[in-house]
Design a protein around this motif. Structure first.
Motif, mmCIF file in Angstrom:
data_model
loop_
_atom_site.group_PDB
_atom_site.id
_atom_site.type_symbol
_atom_site.label_atom_id
_atom_site.label_comp_id
_atom_site.label_asym_id
_atom_site.label_seq_id
_atom_site.Cartn_x
_atom_site.Cartn_y
_atom_site.Cartn_z
ATOM 1 N N ALA A 1 4.370 8.363 -7.669
ATOM 2 C CA ALA A 1 3.408 7.429 -8.256
ATOM 3 C C ALA A 1 4.020 6.616 -9.398
ATOM 4 O O ALA A 1 3.773 5.409 -9.520
ATOM 5 N N LEU B 1 3.715 -2.145 -6.609
ATOM 6 C CA LEU B 1 2.724 -2.688 -5.687
ATOM 7 C C LEU B 1 2.500 -4.173 -5.936
ATOM 8 O O LEU B 1 2.697 -4.666 -7.044
ATOM 9 N N LEU C 1 3.703 2.839 -8.016
ATOM 10 C CA LEU C 1 2.555 2.071 -8.529
ATOM 11 C C LEU C 1 2.980 0.759 -9.199
ATOM 12 O O LEU C 1 2.379 -0.294 -8.940
ATOM 13 N N VAL D 1 -6.503 2.466 -7.102
ATOM 14 C CA VAL D 1 -6.078 3.843 -6.924
ATOM 15 C C VAL D 1 -7.250 4.621 -6.384
ATOM 16 O O VAL D 1 -8.351 4.593 -6.958
ATOM 17 N N SER E 1 -2.847 -1.114 -3.035
ATOM 18 C CA SER E 1 -3.616 0.123 -3.156
ATOM 19 C C SER E 1 -2.695 1.331 -3.121
ATOM 20 O O SER E 1 -1.650 1.318 -2.458
ATOM 21 N N TYR E 2 -3.089 2.351 -3.854
ATOM 22 C CA TYR E 2 -2.384 3.642 -3.865
ATOM 23 C C TYR E 2 -3.445 4.702 -3.602
ATOM 24 O O TYR E 2 -4.363 4.893 -4.407
ATOM 25 N N THR E 3 -3.348 5.382 -2.466
ATOM 26 C CA THR E 3 -4.378 6.335 -2.051
ATOM 27 C C THR E 3 -3.795 7.731 -1.914
ATOM 28 O O THR E 3 -2.827 7.938 -1.167
ATOM 29 N N HIS F 1 0.840 -1.193 0.000
ATOM 30 C CA HIS F 1 0.000 0.000 0.000
ATOM 31 C C HIS F 1 0.881 1.251 0.000
ATOM 32 O O HIS F 1 1.934 1.279 0.635
ATOM 33 N N VAL F 2 0.405 2.270 -0.704
ATOM 34 C CA VAL F 2 1.012 3.604 -0.634
ATOM 35 C C VAL F 2 -0.091 4.584 -0.289
ATOM 36 O O VAL F 2 -1.174 4.553 -0.878
ATOM 37 N N SER G 1 -3.968 -3.150 -9.008
ATOM 38 C CA SER G 1 -3.921 -2.332 -7.791
ATOM 39 C C SER G 1 -4.995 -1.249 -7.846
ATOM 40 O O SER G 1 -5.286 -0.705 -8.917
#
Length: 223
Positions: free
Chosen positions: A161, A168, A165, A221, A175-177, A111-112, A219
């Motif tokens: 990103a 991941l 990304l 976003v 997930s990238y939030t 996760h990011v 993943s």
């Protein structure tokens, strides 16, 4: 998950990376997973990191200012699952930082969470989110400097990103939030270019969300 955990304002710590615990049936929801909080040494970012730690994740935070990491470490009480990295995610430096961290985690990144708010009140010892141009009126910025001034946060988050990304987890659980904000007018003249920058990050987040959906990325976003 984030609605439950991101409103806690933490104290942090610093420890060398240790072997990740194996997830078990009764484990915390993020136990055995690695999360990177980009912009994680400020007030909001520290709250995000605290929530991730509470959920069982091993959490990476970085800053180019070692003093901030040391203060965070002392205040947090040195939790074993918080890994602080004295390195920058600014364009031109981010690739080296990512390689360093991925080597530490044996290439695991689940996760990011990218805190995209600016900190126009900060100076000197701030992190990457406090570097936005803050010389008063937008109209007083020289024309040949505007493009650079308007894209500082966007360039920072694009660098993060574009590098994170693709790294991941491939298991469909990554997930990238983005955590975005249009900033507050109450901050006064120092916030004008921070607002320009913040909206730029919102645009980047929206574009990546749409591309992830249209292209069927494994993943997620979010924003």
């Amino acid at each position: 998950f984030f609605a439950k955990h991101t409103m806690l304002f933490p104290r942090f710590g610093r420890r060398l990376f240790s072997t990740l615990p194996a997830a078990t049936e009764s484990s915390l929801p993020l136990e055995g997973q690695v999360a990177w909080v980009v912009g994680g040494v400020g007030i909001v970012g520290s709250g995000l990191a605290h929530g991730l730690l509470a959920a069982g994740a091993t959490v990476i935070v970085n800053s180019r200012h070692e003093q901030r990491l040391e203060k965070i470490s002392e205040a947090m009480g040195h939790p074993a699952r918080l890994v602080t990295v004295g390195a920058s995610m600014l364009p031109g430096r981010a690739e080296i930082t990512v390689e360093q961290v991925m080597d530490m985690t044996s290439n695991q990144l689940d996760h990011v969470v990218a805190h995209a708010g600016g900190r126009p009140w900060a100076s000197g010892g701030g992190d990457e989110t406090s570097t936005t141009y803050n010389r008063g009126s937008v109209l007083h910025i020289p024309a040949d400097e505007y493009a650079s001034a308007a894209s500082q946060l966007g360039s920072f988050h694009f660098a993060a990103a574009s590098l994170l990304l693709p790294r991941l987890t491939d298991a469909g659980k990554g997930s990238y939030t983005f955590v975005t904000s249009s900033t507050s007018a109450a901050w006064g003249p120092r916030s004008y270019m921070t607002q320009v920058n913040s909206y730029g990050v919102m645009g980047l987040a929206g574009a990546l969300r749409r591309e992830a959906k249209d292209a069927g990325w494994a993943s997620r976003v979010g924003e």
